[in-house]
Write a protein that holds these residues in place. Sequence first.
Motif, PDB file in Angstrom:
ATOM      1  N   GLN A 130      41.720  13.502 -15.251  1.00 23.80           N
ATOM      2  CA  GLN A 130      42.403  12.385 -14.710  1.00 23.80           C
ATOM      3  C   GLN A 130      42.244  12.523 -13.255  1.00 23.80           C
ATOM      4  O   GLN A 130      41.773  11.781 -12.444  1.00 23.80           O
ATOM      5  CB  GLN A 130      43.701  11.898 -14.917  1.00 23.80           C
ATOM      6  CG  GLN A 130      43.846  11.429 -16.568  1.00 23.80           C
ATOM      7  CD  GLN A 130      43.089  10.181 -16.774  1.00 23.80           C
ATOM      8  OE1 GLN A 130      42.983   9.249 -15.697  1.00 23.80           O
ATOM      9  NE2 GLN A 130      42.443   9.935 -17.632  1.00 23.80           N
ATOM     10  N   THR A 132      39.949  14.646 -11.555  1.00 24.41           N
ATOM     11  CA  THR A 132      38.727  14.525 -11.420  1.00 24.41           C
ATOM     12  C   THR A 132      38.069  13.491 -11.261  1.00 24.41           C
ATOM     13  O   THR A 132      37.355  12.938 -10.347  1.00 24.41           O
ATOM     14  CB  THR A 132      37.908  15.541 -12.418  1.00 24.41           C
ATOM     15  OG1 THR A 132      38.528  16.898 -12.305  1.00 24.41           O
ATOM     16  CG2 THR A 132      36.477  15.780 -12.051  1.00 24.41           C
ATOM     17  N   LYS A 133      38.370  12.427 -12.362  1.00 23.15           N
ATOM     18  CA  LYS A 133      38.265  11.279 -12.353  1.00 23.15           C
ATOM     19  C   LYS A 133      38.576  10.451 -10.752  1.00 23.15           C
ATOM     20  O   LYS A 133      37.891   9.520 -10.215  1.00 23.15           O
ATOM     21  CB  LYS A 133      38.688  10.373 -13.288  1.00 23.15           C
ATOM     22  CG  LYS A 133      38.328   8.959 -13.410  1.00 23.15           C
ATOM     23  CD  LYS A 133      39.035   8.516 -14.684  1.00 23.15           C
ATOM     24  CE  LYS A 133      39.039   6.979 -14.727  1.00 23.15           C
ATOM     25  NZ  LYS A 133      39.871   6.318 -15.601  1.00 23.15           N
ATOM     26  N   SER A 134      39.801  10.778 -10.484  1.00 25.23           N
ATOM     27  CA  SER A 134      40.469  10.065  -9.233  1.00 25.23           C
ATOM     28  C   SER A 134      39.351  10.504  -8.182  1.00 25.23           C
ATOM     29  O   SER A 134      39.287   9.642  -7.045  1.00 25.23           O
ATOM     30  CB  SER A 134      41.632  10.541  -9.228  1.00 25.23           C
ATOM     31  OG  SER A 134      42.498  10.099  -7.818  1.00 25.23           O
ATOM     32  N   ILE A 136      36.271  11.348  -7.980  1.00 21.52           N
ATOM     33  CA  ILE A 136      35.247  10.933  -8.136  1.00 21.52           C
ATOM     34  C   ILE A 136      35.165   9.484  -7.658  1.00 21.52           C
ATOM     35  O   ILE A 136      34.203   9.035  -6.697  1.00 21.52           O
ATOM     36  CB  ILE A 136      34.387  10.874  -9.445  1.00 21.52           C
ATOM     37  CG1 ILE A 136      34.063  12.637  -9.911  1.00 21.52           C
ATOM     38  CG2 ILE A 136      33.253   9.854  -9.619  1.00 21.52           C
ATOM     39  CD1 ILE A 136      33.865  12.513 -11.240  1.00 21.52           C
ATOM     40  N   GLN A 137      36.189   8.828  -7.876  1.00 22.01           N
ATOM     41  CA  GLN A 137      36.395   7.404  -7.402  1.00 22.01           C
ATOM     42  C   GLN A 137      36.478   7.354  -5.847  1.00 22.01           C
ATOM     43  O   GLN A 137      35.917   6.390  -5.280  1.00 22.01           O
ATOM     44  CB  GLN A 137      37.443   6.826  -8.257  1.00 22.01           C
ATOM     45  CG  GLN A 137      37.192   6.324  -9.544  1.00 22.01           C
ATOM     46  CD  GLN A 137      38.417   5.810 -10.479  1.00 22.01           C
ATOM     47  OE1 GLN A 137      39.586   5.996  -9.970  1.00 22.01           O
ATOM     48  NE2 GLN A 137      38.335   5.051 -11.576  1.00 22.01           N
ATOM     49  N   GLN A 138      37.393   8.431  -5.494  1.00 24.23           N
ATOM     50  CA  GLN A 138      37.610   8.302  -3.891  1.00 24.23           C
ATOM     51  C   GLN A 138      36.203   8.619  -3.264  1.00 24.23           C
ATOM     52  O   GLN A 138      36.009   7.916  -2.046  1.00 24.23           O
ATOM     53  CB  GLN A 138      38.789   9.211  -3.836  1.00 24.23           C
ATOM     54  CG  GLN A 138      39.959   8.869  -4.055  1.00 24.23           C
ATOM     55  CD  GLN A 138      41.077  10.076  -3.921  1.00 24.23           C
ATOM     56  OE1 GLN A 138      41.017  10.925  -3.485  1.00 24.23           O
ATOM     57  NE2 GLN A 138      42.295   9.458  -4.199  1.00 24.23           N
ATOM     58  N   SER A 139      35.301   9.760  -3.880  1.00 21.46           N
ATOM     59  CA  SER A 139      34.242   9.762  -3.346  1.00 21.46           C
ATOM     60  C   SER A 139      33.249   8.783  -3.189  1.00 21.46           C
ATOM     61  O   SER A 139      32.832   8.507  -2.185  1.00 21.46           O
ATOM     62  CB  SER A 139      33.419  11.013  -3.943  1.00 21.46           C
ATOM     63  OG  SER A 139      34.179  11.966  -4.021  1.00 21.46           O
ATOM     64  N   LEU A 140      33.135   7.792  -4.187  1.00 15.55           N
ATOM     65  CA  LEU A 140      32.444   6.591  -4.302  1.00 15.55           C
ATOM     66  C   LEU A 140      32.860   5.496  -3.119  1.00 15.55           C
ATOM     67  O   LEU A 140      32.128   4.907  -2.611  1.00 15.55           O
ATOM     68  CB  LEU A 140      32.590   6.178  -5.627  1.00 15.55           C
ATOM     69  CG  LEU A 140      31.553   6.721  -6.630  1.00 15.55           C
ATOM     70  CD1 LEU A 140      31.937   6.214  -8.031  1.00 15.55           C
ATOM     71  CD2 LEU A 140      30.320   6.946  -6.113  1.00 15.55           C
ATOM     72  N   GLU A 141      34.249   5.442  -3.136  1.00 16.19           N
ATOM     73  CA  GLU A 141      34.766   4.496  -1.947  1.00 16.19           C
ATOM     74  C   GLU A 141      34.461   5.010  -0.766  1.00 16.19           C
ATOM     75  O   GLU A 141      34.409   4.232   0.070  1.00 16.19           O
ATOM     76  CB  GLU A 141      36.476   4.633  -2.259  1.00 16.19           C
ATOM     77  CG  GLU A 141      36.849   3.788  -3.332  1.00 16.19           C
ATOM     78  CD  GLU A 141      36.500   2.281  -3.526  1.00 16.19           C
ATOM     79  OE1 GLU A 141      36.567   1.532  -2.475  1.00 16.19           O
ATOM     80  OE2 GLU A 141      36.071   2.000  -4.474  1.00 16.19           O
ATOM     81  N   LYS A 144      30.910   3.918   0.230  1.00 13.89           N
ATOM     82  CA  LYS A 144      30.559   2.451   0.346  1.00 13.89           C
ATOM     83  C   LYS A 144      30.228   2.069   1.764  1.00 13.89           C
ATOM     84  O   LYS A 144      30.566   2.191   2.799  1.00 13.89           O
ATOM     85  CB  LYS A 144      31.727   1.627  -0.099  1.00 13.89           C
ATOM     86  CG  LYS A 144      31.850   1.586  -1.757  1.00 13.89           C
ATOM     87  CD  LYS A 144      32.796   0.496  -2.045  1.00 13.89           C
ATOM     88  CE  LYS A 144      33.075   0.496  -3.473  1.00 13.89           C
ATOM     89  NZ  LYS A 144      34.107  -0.665  -3.827  1.00 13.89           N
TER      90      LYS A 144
END
Length: 144
Positions: A130, A132-134, A136-141, A144
């Motif tokens: 969880q 790590t998933k967070s 990755i999501q923050q890195s994608l944000e 942008k």
Amino acid sequence: MDLFSILDLSGRALTAQRQRAEVVTANMANAETTRTPEGGPYVRKHVLFQTDAPGSFGASLNSAVERNVRGVHVAAVVPDSTPAVRRFDPGHPDADAQGYVSFPAINPVEEMVDLMSAVRSYQLNTAAVQATKSMIQQSLEILK
């Protein structure tokens, strides 16, 4: 180590702990099994883990520095060498000529501790996934 490698490590650990929990629950379910298809009482089983990293500590450290850590897996499920527990019960269908029955050498308290340890390890690896998933999501944000 990149974030996807961390997911891979946690995934391997989750699989290993799930197998451990399955073996422990089989031990608990068969704690009173006096007759198996192989003959005799159920034999308690243990899970042996093995790292996927190189053998020595130095090689493992170098592997971690080089980001080649591969995780853990179940190397084997082995039978316990503890002899069966003999109890006097002459009315039991599996009693021998002297009236003793061989029961598996399974301690329910020990099995519960093993199960709690496996569940806790599973929970910790789920939390790592969880986190790590967070990340990755923050890195994608950020990208942008």
